[in-house]
Design a protein around this motif. Structure first.
Motif, PDB file in Angstrom:
ATOM      1  N   LEU A 142       0.839  -1.204   0.000  1.00 15.39           N
ATOM      2  CA  LEU A 142       0.000   0.000   0.000  1.00 15.39           C
ATOM      3  C   LEU A 142       0.875   1.255   0.000  1.00 15.39           C
ATOM      4  N   LYS A 143       1.906   1.237   0.843  1.00 11.13           N
ATOM      5  CA  LYS A 143       2.784   2.411   0.905  1.00 11.13           C
ATOM      6  C   LYS A 143       3.477   2.651  -0.440  1.00 11.13           C
ATOM      7  N   LYS A 144       3.923   1.575  -1.046  1.00 11.24           N
ATOM      8  CA  LYS A 144       4.566   1.708  -2.359  1.00 11.24           C
ATOM      9  C   LYS A 144       3.593   2.299  -3.374  1.00 11.24           C
ATOM     10  N   ALA A 145       2.372   1.834  -3.316  1.00  4.49           N
ATOM     11  CA  ALA A 145       1.365   2.334  -4.270  1.00  4.49           C
ATOM     12  C   ALA A 145       1.114   3.823  -4.033  1.00  4.49           C
ATOM     13  N   ILE A 146       1.061   4.215  -2.754  1.00  6.97           N
ATOM     14  CA  ILE A 146       0.839   5.640  -2.451  1.00  6.97           C
ATOM     15  C   ILE A 146       2.007   6.470  -2.979  1.00  6.97           C
ATOM     16  N   LEU A 147       3.210   5.956  -2.773  1.00  9.40           N
ATOM     17  CA  LEU A 147       4.393   6.687  -3.259  1.00  9.40           C
ATOM     18  C   LEU A 147       4.357   6.817  -4.781  1.00  9.40           C
ATOM     19  N   GLU A 148       3.898   5.790  -5.442  1.00  7.25           N
ATOM     20  CA  GLU A 148       3.802   5.846  -6.905  1.00  7.25           C
ATOM     21  C   GLU A 148       2.713   6.845  -7.325  1.00  7.25           C
ATOM     22  N   MET A 149       1.637   6.822  -6.583  1.00  2.00           N
ATOM     23  CA  MET A 149       0.509   7.720  -6.866  1.00  2.00           C
ATOM     24  C   MET A 149       0.948   9.189  -6.824  1.00  2.00           C
ATOM     25  N   PHE A 150       1.817   9.528  -5.864  1.00  4.31           N
ATOM     26  CA  PHE A 150       2.274  10.921  -5.737  1.00  4.31           C
ATOM     27  C   PHE A 150       2.993  11.382  -7.013  1.00  4.31           C
ATOM     28  N   LYS A 151       3.536  10.426  -7.768  1.00  3.51           N
ATOM     29  CA  LYS A 151       4.323  10.801  -8.952  1.00  3.51           C
ATOM     30  C   LYS A 151       3.480  10.917 -10.217  1.00  3.51           C
ATOM     31  N   VAL A 152       2.233  10.481 -10.123  1.00  7.92           N
ATOM     32  CA  VAL A 152       1.402  10.453 -11.333  1.00  7.92           C
ATOM     33  C   VAL A 152       0.914  11.854 -11.691  1.00  7.92           C
ATOM     34  N   ASP A 153       1.043  12.224 -12.971  1.00  3.46           N
ATOM     35  CA  ASP A 153       0.375  13.442 -13.453  1.00  3.46           C
ATOM     36  C   ASP A 153      -0.979  12.992 -13.979  1.00  3.46           C
ATOM     37  N   GLY A 154      -2.030  13.399 -13.293  1.00  2.56           N
ATOM     38  CA  GLY A 154      -3.359  12.946 -13.682  1.00  2.56           C
ATOM     39  C   GLY A 154      -4.018  12.219 -12.526  1.00  2.56           C
ATOM     40  N   PHE A 155      -5.175  11.680 -12.806  1.00  4.14           N
ATOM     41  CA  PHE A 155      -5.976  11.070 -11.740  1.00  4.14           C
ATOM     42  C   PHE A 155      -5.392   9.722 -11.322  1.00  4.14           C
ATOM     43  N   ALA A 156      -5.113   9.587 -10.032  1.00  4.28           N
ATOM     44  CA  ALA A 156      -4.579   8.333  -9.503  1.00  4.28           C
ATOM     45  C   ALA A 156      -5.495   7.843  -8.389  1.00  4.28           C
ATOM     46  N   LEU A 157      -5.834   6.569  -8.458  1.00  4.65           N
ATOM     47  CA  LEU A 157      -6.785   6.024  -7.494  1.00  4.65           C
ATOM     48  C   LEU A 157      -6.240   4.778  -6.816  1.00  4.65           C
ATOM     49  N   ILE A 158      -6.360   4.743  -5.498  1.00  4.87           N
ATOM     50  CA  ILE A 158      -6.131   3.489  -4.781  1.00  4.87           C
ATOM     51  C   ILE A 158      -7.387   3.160  -3.992  1.00  4.87           C
ATOM     52  N   GLU A 159      -7.941   2.000  -4.270  1.00  2.13           N
ATOM     53  CA  GLU A 159      -9.031   1.513  -3.432  1.00  2.13           C
ATOM     54  C   GLU A 159      -8.391   0.755  -2.278  1.00  2.13           C
ATOM     55  N   VAL A 160      -8.693   1.185  -1.065  1.00  2.00           N
ATOM     56  CA  VAL A 160      -8.131   0.513   0.108  1.00  2.00           C
ATOM     57  C   VAL A 160      -9.255  -0.223   0.821  1.00  2.00           C
ATOM     58  N   ILE A 161      -9.111  -1.518   0.902  1.00  2.00           N
ATOM     59  CA  ILE A 161     -10.143  -2.309   1.561  1.00  2.00           C
ATOM     60  C   ILE A 161      -9.836  -2.347   3.053  1.00  2.00           C
ATOM     61  N   SER A 162     -10.842  -2.015   3.822  1.00  2.00           N
ATOM     62  CA  SER A 162     -10.620  -1.837   5.249  1.00  2.00           C
ATOM     63  C   SER A 162     -11.777  -2.464   6.015  1.00  2.00           C
TER      64      SER A 162
END
Ligand SMILES: Cc1ncc(C[n+]2csc(CCOP(=O)(O)OP(=O)(O)O)c2C)c(N)n1
Ligand SMILES: [Mg+2]
Lengths: 386, 288
Positions: B193-213
């Motif tokens: 999840l942390k890796k995905a968030i870090l990748e998301m910060f680098k995206v130009d454009g809409f980035a989505l992570i669905e987090v199941i909780s």
């Protein structure tokens, strides 16, 4: 675009301009650099001109998926310290109400131009109405204050839009320019003065370092505003919050917060409120009319004077706060009041609250047309005190 | 019996590390024991620290709900706005302040039910914002009603006879709409999840992570005790970055595996990037 530019801003001079377009030029001079909106008649000239003009001054335009999104985007820009506005008409203004409450609660300075049309519901999209007077102040749930201006000409669309931005950032409240279809779409002379003669109010910045900063510091009626990205790490919430911006259910905090939200405008009403008078000094009957109706009413008042009647015109330029004290004075000198408005009775309630029901006559008028001077004159003759 | 439950007073080294990013004076938080949101808070704070972006430039926007409270625990510029409306607020902030890194963290009901229209249009427009959508399969804050992600058959406060509506398959929806980055993880996959968030910060454009909780209210109503729910999230999942997203629908009450991964990476330029070119054009090379 037909305007000459001056660092992107309109050059001082005399123009022949549509009210809605004059509002755009005023907004840009006031420092507006973000606009979000959704198409609706009769406000469309505003977003059209914004979409062309904003990038010319280095600002940002976006057309959103609805009016809720538009006003949320405007609030988002405001908390980033960017002067921002939207424009709409009745149906869109109704959709924006929940977010206007949010802006009031977090004290985000925003400007909304509501070019009023006939209602209720879809009503008369292309025709005039003045039915949003109450909605402007009471449209969202709970208690808060707004400032609402009532332009009656393209020149005032220009002037009052500048003033709307100044007031929004000075008092940190939502400010509404309550225009109407006729004033918004009519084309008239607009004078743009030299820019250095135009007063612009910018954000009150915090004067303490981040460790000492409180977003709603109790020492202030209107607290200085830190914006996103400055290192102040602010928290803002629509929940009832304390001076740190943190949610709380404590009643004394609710007392402090909600009273202050109302007092911000109340305590400054004499500085904010504006009105214009015509032949009121010796008047036995004072006609109260605003926006486009005031221009028809003025003609009727002039005609009444020609017939030897002591009739005057009192034109509120702010609906909220309402400039009641001068009207009280005129009534205390013996004048009666006749309120003329394009709705079934909105401003009349405010007037009655201050000068007493027995002193106030009303002329309701359905949306779709401006009441003609001769009809107003007939009503003047009917209610003129003998 | 000696009390073995309670709050540990000395923070762990991991907590110590993110302390500067938490409003510690507001702790303990308001979430139920067994809720997954605390883990997300921690992982997100770690990602901010590791992002290489000045925390002063990170902004979090939340809607209303249990998830919406995240903005209030992070010592970042944080805005807790209206139910369903954090995305357009974030769009206005990001568009007018391109220097900020704007992340929306909000609930499934907030972003997909009441806020569904903003969700689809922000993806279509390709706004340069990050969205962390916490799917706990119901409206937690209001007591566990069904929403747009509640799996058919589930029991909730307002579907006592079993839910008869369909549910959004979030990655499938976001991918179809054209999002530049689409991922799904559970709060139990902290590293991924942390890796995905870090990748998301680098995206130009809409980035989505669905987090199941996990939500204990939802678990309760469907007879899944909190621990069992967590176990399910941990053990009953398949990590497949190339998964056929049309089959990635979820049913935590059944046996269907939960498909996780970083599914979509695209490089469609964002609205904000394209708009900066419009400004250049309109100003004809002028500056200032
Ligand atoms: C306009 C509006 N409608 C309804 C509510 C009540 N409400 C508060 S939280 C919430 C649901 C939150 O669900 P979700 O977004 O899934 O977040 P969760 O609590 O599950 O994290 C609702 C309906 C509200 N605050 N505003
Ligand atoms: Mg939820």
């Amino acid at each position: 675009m037909a305007v000459s530019v001056n660092g992107g801003l309109i050059k001082p001079g005399v123009y022949f301009m549509r009210g809605n377009e004059a509002a755009v030029e005023g907004a840009l001079i006031a420092g507006c650099r973000f606009f979000a909106g959704y198409p609706i008649t009769p406000s469309n000239e505003i977003s059209a001109r914004m979409s062309r003009r904003l990038p010319e001054v280095g600002g940002y335009f976006i057309q959103m998926e609805d009016e809720i999104a538009s006003i949320m985007a405007v609030i988002g820009a405001a908390v980033g310290g960017v002067k921002s506005m939207t424009a709409t008409s009745g149906p869109g203004f109704s959709l924006m109400q929940e977010a206007i409450g949010l802006a009031a609660m977090i004290e985000a300075p925003i400007v909304v131009i509501d070019v009023q049309r006939g209602g209720p519901s879809t009503g008369l999209p292309t025709l005039v109405g003045q039915g949003d007077i109450m909605q402007a102040q009471w449209g969202s749930h709970g208690d808060y204050s707004v400032i609402a201006y009532l332009p009656n000409s393209p020149q005032e669309m220009f002037n009052l839009t500048i003033e709307a931005f100044n007031s929004a950032w000075k008092y940190r409240v939502p400010v509404i320019v309550l225009a109407d279809q006729t004033v918004g779409q009519m084309i008239e002379k607009v004078v743009v003065p030299p820019l250095e003669e135009i007063e612009i109010f910018d954000r009150i910045k915090p004067d303490v370092p981040p460790e000492e900063y409180k977003p709603y510091d109790k020492r202030y009626l209107i607290p200085p505003m830190a914006v996103a990205g400055e290192g102040y790490r602010v928290h803002m919430t629509g929940l009832t919050h304390d001076e740190r911006g943190y949610p709380t259910t404590r009643h004394e905090v609710s007392q402090w917060l909600v009273r202050r939200l109302v007092e911000k405008v109340q305590a400054n009403e004499r500085e904010i409120a504006k009105w214009e008078e015509y032949e009121t000094e010796d008047a036995k009957l004072v006609v109260v009319a605003f926006g486009i109706t005031s221009r028809s009413a003025k003609r009727a008042v002039r005609e009444a004077r020609n017939r030897g009647l002591k009739v005057g015109l009192y034109r509120p330029i702010t609906a909220w706060p309402f400039p009641y004290w001068r009207l009280e004075e005129l009534v205390s000198k013996g004048a009666k009041v006749l309120v003329v408005e394009i709705n079934m009775g909105q401003m009349v309630h405010v007037v009655r609250e201050y000068v007493g029901k027995e002193n106030v006559e009303h002329m309701p008028w359905a949306p779709g047309a401006v009441p003609p001077p001769e009809v107003i004159l007939d009503r003047i003759l009917e209610v003129y005190p003998q | 019996m000696s009390a073995r439950v309670g709050v540990r007073l000395s923070p762990t080294p991991r907590m110590e590390r993110i302390k500067t990013l938490l409003r510690t004076e507001r702790l303990p938080h308001m979430w139920c024991p067994g809720c997954g949101l605390g883990i997300l808070l921690k992982v997100f704070a770690e990602a901010v620290l590791e992002s290489g972006i000045d925390p002063d430039k990170h902004v979090v926007v939340s809607g209303i709900g249990c998830t919406g409270r995240i903005a209030g625990y992070l010592r970042l510029d944080g805005y807790h706005v209206l139910h369903g409306r954090p995305i357009p607020f974030a769009v206005g902030l990001k568009t007018s302040r391109p220097d900020l890194e704007v992340t929306v963290i909000s609930g499934d009901g907030d972003l997909l039910t009441i806020g569904g229209n903003h969700f689809i249009h922000a993806i279509r427009r390709n706004d340069d914002i990050n969205v962390i959508l916490v799917n706990n399969f119901n409206y937690g804050m209001t007591g566990g009603q069904y929403g747009a992600t509640t799996p058919p058959g589930s029991r909730t406060l307002t579907s006592p006879y079993g839910h008869i509506e369909g549910a959004f398959n979030v990655p499938y929806l976001a991918a179809a709409l054209g999002a530049n980055f689409v991922a799904r993880w559970t709060v139990l996959h902290e590293r991924e999840l942390k890796k995905a968030i870090l990748e998301m910060f680098k995206v130009d454009g809409f980035a989505l992570i669905e987090v199941i909780s996990p939500c204990i209210i939802y678990g309760d109503m469907n007879s899944i005790p909190p621990l069992e729910m967590m176990k399910k999230f941990k053990e009953n999942c398949v990590i497949d970055h190339d998964a056929d997203l049309s089959k990635a629908d979820l049913d935590p009450t059944g046996e269907k595996p939960i498909i996780l991964g970083n599914f979509v990476r695209r490089e469609r330029p964002s609205y904000q990037t394209l708009y900066s070119r419009i400004i250049e054009k309109a100003r004809g090379g002028r500056r200032g």
